[in-house]
Design a protein around this motif. Sequence first.
Motif, PDB file in Angstrom:
ATOM      1  N   GLU A  22       0.822  -1.205   0.000  1.00 50.10           N
ATOM      2  CA  GLU A  22       0.000   0.000   0.000  1.00 50.10           C
ATOM      3  C   GLU A  22       0.857   1.256   0.000  1.00 50.10           C
ATOM      4  O   GLU A  22       1.952   1.272   0.551  1.00 50.10           O
ATOM      5  N   ASP A  23       0.321   2.301  -0.637  1.00 48.91           N
ATOM      6  CA  ASP A  23       0.929   3.628  -0.642  1.00 48.91           C
ATOM      7  C   ASP A  23       2.418   3.576  -1.032  1.00 48.91           C
ATOM      8  O   ASP A  23       3.287   4.005  -0.280  1.00 48.91           O
ATOM      9  N   ILE A  24       2.694   3.045  -2.210  1.00 51.14           N
ATOM     10  CA  ILE A  24       4.070   2.913  -2.695  1.00 51.14           C
ATOM     11  C   ILE A  24       4.546   4.277  -3.182  1.00 51.14           C
ATOM     12  O   ILE A  24       3.939   4.861  -4.082  1.00 51.14           O
ATOM     13  N   ILE A  25       5.599   4.774  -2.568  1.00 50.60           N
ATOM     14  CA  ILE A  25       6.163   6.039  -3.044  1.00 50.60           C
ATOM     15  C   ILE A  25       7.677   5.905  -3.169  1.00 50.60           C
ATOM     16  O   ILE A  25       8.307   5.092  -2.507  1.00 50.60           O
ATOM     17  N   CYS A  42       6.907   1.636   1.200  1.00 54.36           N
ATOM     18  CA  CYS A  42       5.549   1.099   1.096  1.00 54.36           C
ATOM     19  C   CYS A  42       5.213   0.422   2.420  1.00 54.36           C
ATOM     20  O   CYS A  42       6.050   0.349   3.313  1.00 54.36           O
ATOM     21  N   HIS A  43       3.988  -0.073   2.533  1.00 51.26           N
ATOM     22  CA  HIS A  43       3.646  -0.822   3.737  1.00 51.26           C
ATOM     23  C   HIS A  43       2.662  -1.944   3.441  1.00 51.26           C
ATOM     24  O   HIS A  43       1.984  -1.946   2.420  1.00 51.26           O
ATOM     25  N   GLY A  44       2.667  -2.878   4.373  1.00 49.30           N
ATOM     26  CA  GLY A  44       1.705  -3.967   4.362  1.00 49.30           C
ATOM     27  C   GLY A  44       0.871  -3.864   5.624  1.00 49.30           C
ATOM     28  O   GLY A  44       1.230  -3.162   6.565  1.00 49.30           O
ATOM     29  N   THR A  45      -0.240  -4.587   5.645  1.00 49.81           N
ATOM     30  CA  THR A  45      -1.157  -4.455   6.778  1.00 49.81           C
ATOM     31  C   THR A  45      -0.898  -5.458   7.891  1.00 49.81           C
ATOM     32  O   THR A  45      -1.438  -5.332   8.978  1.00 49.81           O
ATOM     33  N   ASN A  46      -0.060  -6.476   7.614  1.00 51.56           N
ATOM     34  CA  ASN A  46       0.290  -7.428   8.664  1.00 51.56           C
ATOM     35  C   ASN A  46       1.684  -7.999   8.389  1.00 51.56           C
ATOM     36  O   ASN A  46       2.245  -7.776   7.320  1.00 51.56           O
ATOM     37  N   GLU A  47       2.234  -8.724   9.357  1.00 50.71           N
ATOM     38  CA  GLU A  47       3.607  -9.228   9.238  1.00 50.71           C
ATOM     39  C   GLU A  47       3.774 -10.159   8.048  1.00 50.71           C
ATOM     40  O   GLU A  47       4.775 -10.091   7.337  1.00 50.71           O
ATOM     41  N   ARG A  48       2.800 -11.019   7.813  1.00 48.48           N
ATOM     42  CA  ARG A  48       2.897 -11.963   6.699  1.00 48.48           C
ATOM     43  C   ARG A  48       2.987 -11.229   5.363  1.00 48.48           C
ATOM     44  O   ARG A  48       3.771 -11.587   4.488  1.00 48.48           O
ATOM     45  N   GLN A  49       2.173 -10.182   5.208  1.00 44.29           N
ATOM     46  CA  GLN A  49       2.213  -9.423   3.953  1.00 44.29           C
ATOM     47  C   GLN A  49       3.542  -8.688   3.807  1.00 44.29           C
ATOM     48  O   GLN A  49       4.108  -8.650   2.718  1.00 44.29           O
ATOM     49  N   VAL A  50       4.050  -8.115   4.883  1.00 36.82           N
ATOM     50  CA  VAL A  50       5.338  -7.421   4.846  1.00 36.82           C
ATOM     51  C   VAL A  50       6.429  -8.389   4.382  1.00 36.82           C
ATOM     52  O   VAL A  50       7.242  -8.068   3.508  1.00 36.82           O
ATOM     53  N   GLN A  51       6.437  -9.599   4.928  1.00 36.32           N
ATOM     54  CA  GLN A  51       7.424 -10.605   4.523  1.00 36.32           C
ATOM     55  C   GLN A  51       7.236 -11.008   3.062  1.00 36.32           C
ATOM     56  O   GLN A  51       8.211 -11.191   2.330  1.00 36.32           O
ATOM     57  N   ILE A  91      10.096  -1.511   3.579  1.00 41.28           N
ATOM     58  CA  ILE A  91       8.776  -2.145   3.610  1.00 41.28           C
ATOM     59  C   ILE A  91       8.323  -2.173   5.064  1.00 41.28           C
ATOM     60  O   ILE A  91       8.892  -2.885   5.883  1.00 41.28           O
ATOM     61  N   PHE A  92       7.351  -1.353   5.354  1.00 40.79           N
ATOM     62  CA  PHE A  92       6.894  -1.179   6.726  1.00 40.79           C
ATOM     63  C   PHE A  92       5.626  -1.965   7.013  1.00 40.79           C
ATOM     64  O   PHE A  92       4.831  -2.224   6.114  1.00 40.79           O
ATOM     65  N   HIS A  93       5.438  -2.256   8.293  1.00 41.54           N
ATOM     66  CA  HIS A  93       4.118  -2.599   8.804  1.00 41.54           C
ATOM     67  C   HIS A  93       3.419  -1.243   8.915  1.00 41.54           C
ATOM     68  O   HIS A  93       4.060  -0.231   9.216  1.00 41.54           O
ATOM     69  N   LYS A  94       2.137  -1.203   8.680  1.00 38.16           N
ATOM     70  CA  LYS A  94       1.407   0.074   8.621  1.00 38.16           C
ATOM     71  C   LYS A  94       1.684   0.972   9.835  1.00 38.16           C
ATOM     72  O   LYS A  94       1.921   2.167   9.698  1.00 38.16           O
ATOM     73  N   GLU A  95       1.667   0.389  11.037  1.00 36.26           N
ATOM     74  CA  GLU A  95       1.868   1.191  12.259  1.00 36.26           C
ATOM     75  C   GLU A  95       3.269   1.800  12.308  1.00 36.26           C
ATOM     76  O   GLU A  95       3.451   2.952  12.690  1.00 36.26           O
ATOM     77  N   GLU A  96       4.269   1.011  11.929  1.00 36.86           N
ATOM     78  CA  GLU A  96       5.649   1.509  11.950  1.00 36.86           C
ATOM     79  C   GLU A  96       5.841   2.620  10.933  1.00 36.86           C
ATOM     80  O   GLU A  96       6.561   3.575  11.171  1.00 36.86           O
ATOM     81  N   ALA A  98       3.723   4.873   9.932  1.00 41.71           N
ATOM     82  CA  ALA A  98       3.188   6.119  10.478  1.00 41.71           C
ATOM     83  C   ALA A  98       4.127   6.679  11.546  1.00 41.71           C
ATOM     84  O   ALA A  98       4.350   7.888  11.624  1.00 41.71           O
ATOM     85  N   TYR A  99       4.693   5.795  12.356  1.00 42.36           N
ATOM     86  CA  TYR A  99       5.576   6.222  13.446  1.00 42.36           C
ATOM     87  C   TYR A  99       6.878   6.830  12.923  1.00 42.36           C
ATOM     88  O   TYR A  99       7.288   7.903  13.346  1.00 42.36           O
ATOM     89  N   TYR A 100       7.540   6.142  12.010  1.00 42.14           N
ATOM     90  CA  TYR A 100       8.843   6.614  11.525  1.00 42.14           C
ATOM     91  C   TYR A 100       8.736   7.705  10.468  1.00 42.14           C
ATOM     92  O   TYR A 100       9.627   8.523  10.331  1.00 42.14           O
ATOM     93  N   ASN A 101       7.662   7.720   9.711  1.00 46.16           N
ATOM     94  CA  ASN A 101       7.355   8.777   8.753  1.00 46.16           C
ATOM     95  C   ASN A 101       8.574   9.240   7.944  1.00 46.16           C
ATOM     96  O   ASN A 101       8.957  10.408   7.995  1.00 46.16           O
ATOM     97  N   LEU A 102       9.180   8.323   7.201  1.00 46.79           N
ATOM     98  CA  LEU A 102      10.355   8.661   6.397  1.00 46.79           C
ATOM     99  C   LEU A 102      10.083   9.748   5.372  1.00 46.79           C
ATOM    100  O   LEU A 102      10.972  10.533   5.040  1.00 46.79           O
ATOM    101  N   GLU A 103       8.849   9.812   4.890  1.00 46.69           N
ATOM    102  CA  GLU A 103       8.505  10.839   3.915  1.00 46.69           C
ATOM    103  C   GLU A 103       8.726  12.241   4.500  1.00 46.69           C
ATOM    104  O   GLU A 103       9.214  13.133   3.820  1.00 46.69           O
TER     105      GLU A 103
END
Length: 119
Positions: A22-25, A42-51, A91-96, A98-103
């Motif tokens: 999601e939200d690939i930039i 980008c991010h995934g919504t859970n650990e399995r998707q991130v992997q 490749i982030f988990h959605k929560e991470e 938002a927290y790290y906000n590299l953008e």
Amino acid sequence: MSYNSLDILNLAAEACDDKRAEDIIALDLAQVSLVADYFLICHGTNERQVQSIAREVKEKMEENNIPVKRLEGFEQARWVLVDLGDVVCHIFHKEERAYYNLERLWGDAQTVSLEVGQE
């Protein structure tokens, strides 16, 4: 075939998109940092998707004979970093994300339009 960093960026973005990241930039860091030419975020919504996203990036690079210099954070799958040299894929988990906000952290960098099927 020889790939430049923009080709690698687009291949990595395509791999992320294939696994429904999601939200690939992409950020062009060439003028603002020596770390890399591009960050792909980008991010995934859970650990399995991130992997799954990280695995797809790694496999797509290997298929194209592009070396993966490092892959970190895969086991925890909260923030996986795939180092492709001039391109670093985050490749982030959605929560991470938002927290790290590299953008925001790399706010001086221009965004790059990608060739993936984004809405």
